[in-house]
Motif scaffolding. Structure first.
Motif, mmCIF file in Angstrom:
data_model
loop_
_atom_site.group_PDB
_atom_site.id
_atom_site.type_symbol
_atom_site.label_atom_id
_atom_site.label_comp_id
_atom_site.label_asym_id
_atom_site.label_seq_id
_atom_site.Cartn_x
_atom_site.Cartn_y
_atom_site.Cartn_z
ATOM 1 N N GLN A 203 -8.871 34.821 26.339
ATOM 2 C CA GLN A 203 -10.113 34.195 26.745
ATOM 3 C C GLN A 203 -11.265 34.876 26.001
ATOM 4 N N GLY A 204 -12.224 34.072 25.536
ATOM 5 C CA GLY A 204 -13.320 34.638 24.754
ATOM 6 C C GLY A 204 -13.096 34.486 23.257
ATOM 7 N N ASP A 205 -11.882 34.121 22.840
ATOM 8 C CA ASP A 205 -11.643 33.890 21.422
ATOM 9 C C ASP A 205 -12.427 32.677 20.959
ATOM 10 N N LYS A 206 -12.784 32.690 19.687
ATOM 11 C CA LYS A 206 -13.485 31.541 19.124
ATOM 12 C C LYS A 206 -12.667 30.882 18.035
#
Lengths: 378, 304, 408
Positions: A203-206
């Motif tokens: 989570q938080g990856d782009k």
């Protein structure tokens, strides 16, 4: 100096005499726990707005019988056990009669531990971890569905309606998404659909180009994105940009106007599972959508669940009052009502069951597509 | 092979994004030895100004007619805004601490990072903001089966040009020489008539302008911006700068490329959930054998 | 005065330029509106804040002209024994006067006192910048969680095991970083911290990944009980917050005493000499590598202690409690406390944990206020709330020296 002292004492005494008279004007305090700051703030604020909408509608109707006003204490749980426990203790001290929350299972589990001991009913609009309701807590309720319910619908849809051969799964290693992906895999067994890839992102990856390129090489018919909203938007764009032809499918956490706004053309044709299509035919749904969007814009993924949670709580209070927590919990358990997200009916554990429907994105809108109960298109 | 080529393209793009942020990081570090945690937030602010500009133009109907003008304006305004933001940041949080211990400075930077990201959340809301144009982010061509978008080429070329330009600037111009002098010895360079405060401010401004450009590019590439978008890339860029040898511009780009490549290939061939672990393991291994990074020369003998 | 006004105007213009696009622009779905009301309100706030700061600065400048004393720290104004006595009395009596919320916050303060003092060994004494300290806390917490849920190991037995495993982790992480200096160390420790968190989040078979570990038992207590069968041992779980508070207090006191003793030992002086000049320390015969490793291990032990207690208190562990921000918070406690000053760190831990709770009613503005407060505290007290005496002497050595010369 002395006169001041004397005046103060007199005032205090007066206050003490008047106070019991004042307390006849009863306030109803309810609280909520959700991540108001940090990476999950979007969903956390949707939850807060959902509760606020419910309260506003009750007040417009003249409030909860027996109480003069409703006070609402939204608390930031920040998805962290330590902060959630502090917030839960604070709410218990404030004397709230019920709490809507929390969002992350990592906050709900320890917070409900505290609140259950304080005999404060907790209604989570978002924590889908099975363990939340499987601890035998009398004061724990879940308004959203469970992972296994949604997975069943997905498997049925893929095998009976779409009739695909292969699927690639991506989850982002949070309690909800990982559990959902695992359950889908379980229910796909025996349907003849092959899981060609099961990848995890954080989570938080782009940037998902690495994973998506890997998935593209396996040539799946369907890419199932078990993700939350921001990651889902990004992955849809990147999948299409890489030339991935697979049908996109995702879950209720991506069911958010932002998915349409950000992924734009890439979102077209995506299938989603959601509790209930926003049908204006159902008056409860229409009332919610009108009240919510007048103030906060289009409702997000968890707004309706939070709204329903607050409604369940307030209607139970309206029925039996809030003086006896045990009675209140019983009243909540006995709830049978049409909500904005689904028809709510709790079982012995505090789960409310789920009625997932399949939606599709068409011309930049979420449109009802398939009903798993009848197996027919809308 | 096709997949491998595609992964190369992916890795180079991600690496270029990290490199763009790392360039600013490493410049600021070079001059005041500060790990500027707020750099990531400046990058995010650049992304936001880009989206605000483009949305404004779109609402006035200008964007449809002149997309190129819109983009130029978005970049320019984001850069100007971040330059002003950087000066304010430096005056508020860093200049008063010029003589304090470096740890106080570090935590002041961290406080500003929390402050700015929450400030952006309060100003622009908790939801992602969509970039209004997909025109430039969807045009693409294929090389040997690998899909390459134009925006990927822009990001990559942009990082290279900025690296070369900055190197020239630092090595050839008067101002650049003043920067290097200040970085080496503040007292001595002040005696020689270099205004240390001004030089430091200029360095901050240049670093932040780069971050702003990176912010707009990333916004265009990923299609949206978000208030907390700066934090993780900030840490990765810090890792990239250290990997390349902190304070070294070429090293920052090299470090960014390596981290980007490692991440993409770890995601593509090993396990995606562990890609950050692989990136950090590479970092630790490199630093174990070369304690000052790949391009770093002088042994950093400063202490906390 | 005119100069001040011009400065004020520049600041306001600057603030306006920065705030106007961010606050004013309202982007919807292909719509764009501009909102002035919020902008005006925030600008008003900026003006007031600037005025307050300027007034404060003017007052302190005026005072400085009066006497040039750097100002003794709180530690010198309060007689040390007295101070500790009062503190101990307050700490012992606290839970009887507090509600559950206050008790819970107080327990968190005590946990962070232990963490802050542990990190103080690494950062304050040995001078090694560590941005991944929370990893050891996680190791301690997971050690107790796993031992308890799988093998039923009680809290008191798991405590030493947790310490040993944390110390092992400290050695494991410390070893490859020994040769690195300064900020290279910072990113590597940050990397290790992240690695441990990601592994905890993904190693489903052992740690149950993001679901976390549920069903951890609170610390238990055996007590003698008289039944028909004679004297037997009864057993209770101390789930009560008051009991947990006292356990936390014991852990914090053990840490305080431990760190105090270490600080004033040969080892402590060796660390300080490494911090001041590693090369010189090595030349005087200090085994710097061993000392640095020892610092990591001892620091990790206290974090492990705190972590095991945390798991027992919340009775649930989950990787999301061990993020980078937590490491930064602990580091903030050490620096704000004054690097090496024990009373300073106690005060700073209280400040850092209580502040977000005080800000809780600010809801959305909570973390904004916290970030701003962090920078303000650093700007106004860069040497910490209560600088360590030794450290202050180092910082002001030149002035002290000059004063002595003047007296002579």
């Amino acid at each position: 100096m002395k006169t001041i002292h004397r005046t103060l004492t007199a005032l205090l005494a007066a206050a003490l005499v008047v106070a019991p008279g004042l307390s006849a004007a009863k306030t109803l305090k309810i609280g909520s726990l959700s991540p108001l700051t940090g990476p999950y703030a979007a969903d956390g604020n949707d939850i807060r707005h959902g509760v606020e909408t419910a309260i506003a509608l009750w007040e417009a109707k003249g409030g909860v019988p027996g109480y003069d006003k409703i006070e609402y204490y939204p608390q930031d749980s920040a998805c962290d056990g330590k902060q959630a426990v502090s917030a839960a203790n604070k709410l218990a001290n404030l004397g709230v009669i019920g709490v809507v929350g929390a969002y992350c299972s990592s906050a709900t589990i320890p917070a409900s531990d505290v609140l259950n001991e304080a005999r404060v009913p907790v209604l989570t609009p978002a924590s889908t971890n099975e363990k939340v309701t499987e601890r035998g807590f009398k004061y724990m309720f879940r308004v959203c569905g469970r992972d296994d319910d949604q997975a069943k619908v997905v498997a049925k849809f893929l095998s009976q309606q779409l009739k695909v051969k292969s699927i690639a799964l991506v989850d982002d290693k949070t309690t909800y998404t990982a559990g959902l992906a695992k359950n889908i895999k379980k229910f796909l067994k025996g349907t003849g659909i092959k899981v060609v890839a099961h990848e995890h992102v954080n989570q938080g990856d782009k940037d998902f180009s690495g994973v998506l390129t890997k998935i593209k090489a396996t040539r799946p018919d369907v890419l199932y994105m078990s993700l939350y909203n921001p990651e889902g938007n990004l992955m849809a764009i990147q999948a299409r940009r890489l030339g991935l032809k697979a049908v996109l499918m995702t879950e209720d956490a991506v069911y958010h106007p932002n998915y349409l706004k950000i992924a734009k053309k890439a979102a077209e044709g995506t299938f989603l599972t959601y509790g209930q299509p926003p049908s204006e035919d159902i008056p409860e749904v229409a009332a919610f959508i009108n009240a919510y969007s007048a103030k906060y814009g289009q409702p997000g993924s968890y707004s309706a669940y939070a709204y329903d949670a607050a409604n369940v709580l307030l209607s139970a209070v309206a029925k039996v009052g809030a003086d006896d927590p045990a009675k209140l919990a019983e009243a909540i358990r006995a709830t049978r009502m049409q909500g904005a997200s689904k028809f709510i009916q709790f079982d012995g554990k505090g789960d409310s069951g789920s009625t997932y429907k399949v939606m599709v994105v068409r011309d930049g809108k979420f449109v009802p597509y398939w009903d798993p109960d009848t197996g027919k298109l809308y | 092979m096709e997949t491998f080529l595609q992964q190369m393209v992916n890795g180079l793009t991600l690496g270029a994004v990290y490199a763009l942020i790392a360039l600013g990081y490493t410049m600021v570090y070079g001059i005041i030895q500060l790990i500027n945690f707020a750099h990531g937030e400046i990058f995010a602010a650049g992304g936001y100004i880009g989206v605000i500009t483009l949305s404004f133009l779109q609402s006035r109907g200008v964007l449809e007619a002149h997309p190129t003008l819109g983009l130029v304006l978005a970049f320019a305004l984001a850069m100007v805004y971040c330059a002003f933001l950087a000066v304010a940041l430096e005056r508020m949080a860093y200049r008063p601490l010029r003589d304090a211990s470096r740890l106080s400075l570090l935590l002041s930077a961290l406080g500003m990072s929390i402050f700015f990201s929450n400030g952006m959340m309060l100003c622009q809301g908790v939801y992602d903001k969509a970039y209004p144009i997909q025109l430039y982010s969807t045009g693409q061509f294929t090389v040997g089966g690998a899909v390459v978008s134009y925006i990927q080429v822009y990001i990559f070329v942009g990082a290279l040009i900025l690296m070369i330009g900055l190197n020239l600037f630092v090595n050839r111009t008067r101002l650049g020489k003043a920067m290097r002098a200040t970085a080496q010895d503040k007292v001595m360079s002040a005696l020689l008539g270099i205004n240390a405060n001004r030089t430091i401010t200029i360095t901050f401004v240049i670093g932040s302008v780069l971050a702003a450009a990176a912010g707009v590019m990333v916004g265009l590439y990923y299609g949206s911006v978000r208030f907390d978008m700066g934090f993780i890339p900030g840490i990765k860029a810090f890792a990239a700068a250290v990997l390349g040898g902190i304070g070294n511009l070429t090293g920052a780009v090299l470090g960014g490329m390596i981290i980007g490549m490692v991440e993409v290939f770890a995601a593509g061939y090993l396990a995606s959930e562990y890609k950050d672990v692989f990136a950090f393991i590479i970092l630790i291994l490199v630093l174990y054998f070369r304690p000052t990074g790949i391009m770093g020369e002088q042994v950093d003998d400063t202490r906390v | 005065m005119r100069k001040e006004l011009v400065k004020f105007a520049v600041v306001m213009l600057w603030a306006f330029g920065l705030l106007f696009p961010m606050l004013g622009a309202q982007i919807g779905f292909e719509t764009f509106t501009f909102e002035w009301s919020r902008l005006v309100r925030v600008m008003g706030f900026v003006a007031v804040a600037y005025g307050a700061l300027a007034a404060q600065r003017a007052v302190s400048a005026h005072r400085k002209r009066g006497h040039r004393d750097p100002g003794p720290g709180l530690a010198e104004r309060v007689p040390p024994l007295w101070g500790w006595g009062i503190l101990a009395a307050v700490a012992l009596a606290f839970p009887w006067f507090a509600d559950n919320y206050a008790r819970d916050v107080a327990i968190n303060v005590l946990i962070y006192v232990a963490l802050g003092l542990g990190l103080n060994i690494v950062v304050g004494l040995a001078g090694l910048l560590d941005l991944g300290y929370i990893a050891f806390y996680a190791v301690g917490a997971y050690t107790y969680a796993l031992l308890n849920t799988h093998f039923g190991v009680p809290f008191w037995l798991a405590l030493p095991i947790g310490c040993v495993i944390s110390a092992g982790a400290g050695a494991f992480i410390g070893y490859p970083t020994l040769k690195m200096r300064g900020d290279y160390l910072a990113i590597v420790t940050l990397g290790f911290g992240e690695i441990i968190r990601i592994v905890l989040n993904n190693w489903d078979r052992v740690t149950e990944g993001p679901n976390g570990i549920l069903g951890i038992k609170a610390p238990g207590l055996y007590y003698p009980k008289l039944t028909e069968a004679g004297l037997t041992l009864g057993h209770v779980y101390l789930k009560n917050l008051t009991c947990l508070y006292y356990i936390a207090l014991v852990i914090a006191v053990v840490t305080i005493i431990g760190v105090y003793r270490l600080d004033h030992s040969r080892v402590g002086r060796a660390w300080v000499s490494i911090r001041e000049d590693e090369t010189a320390a090595e030349l005087t015969g200090i085994d710097t590598l061993r000392m640095k490793l020892l610092a990591y291990m001892l620091g990790a032990i206290f974090a492990g202690l705190a972590g095991a207690f945390y798991a027992a208190k919340v009775r649930y562990v989950n990787p999301s409690s061990f993020v980078f921000l937590e490491s930064a918070l602990v580091l903030c406690i050490v620096v704000l406390g004054g690097m090496g000053s024990i009373p300073g760190i106690i005060l700073a831990a209280a400040a850092i944990i209580v502040l977000p709770e005080v800000f809780r009613d600010l809801e959305l503005y909570r973390m904004l206020a916290f970030g701003g407060a962090m920078t303000l505290m650093m700007v106004y007290r860069p040497e910490g709330l209560i600088p360590a005496r030794r450290r202050r002497l180092e910082l002001h050595a030149r002035e002290a020296f000059a004063e002595e010369e003047g007296n002579a």
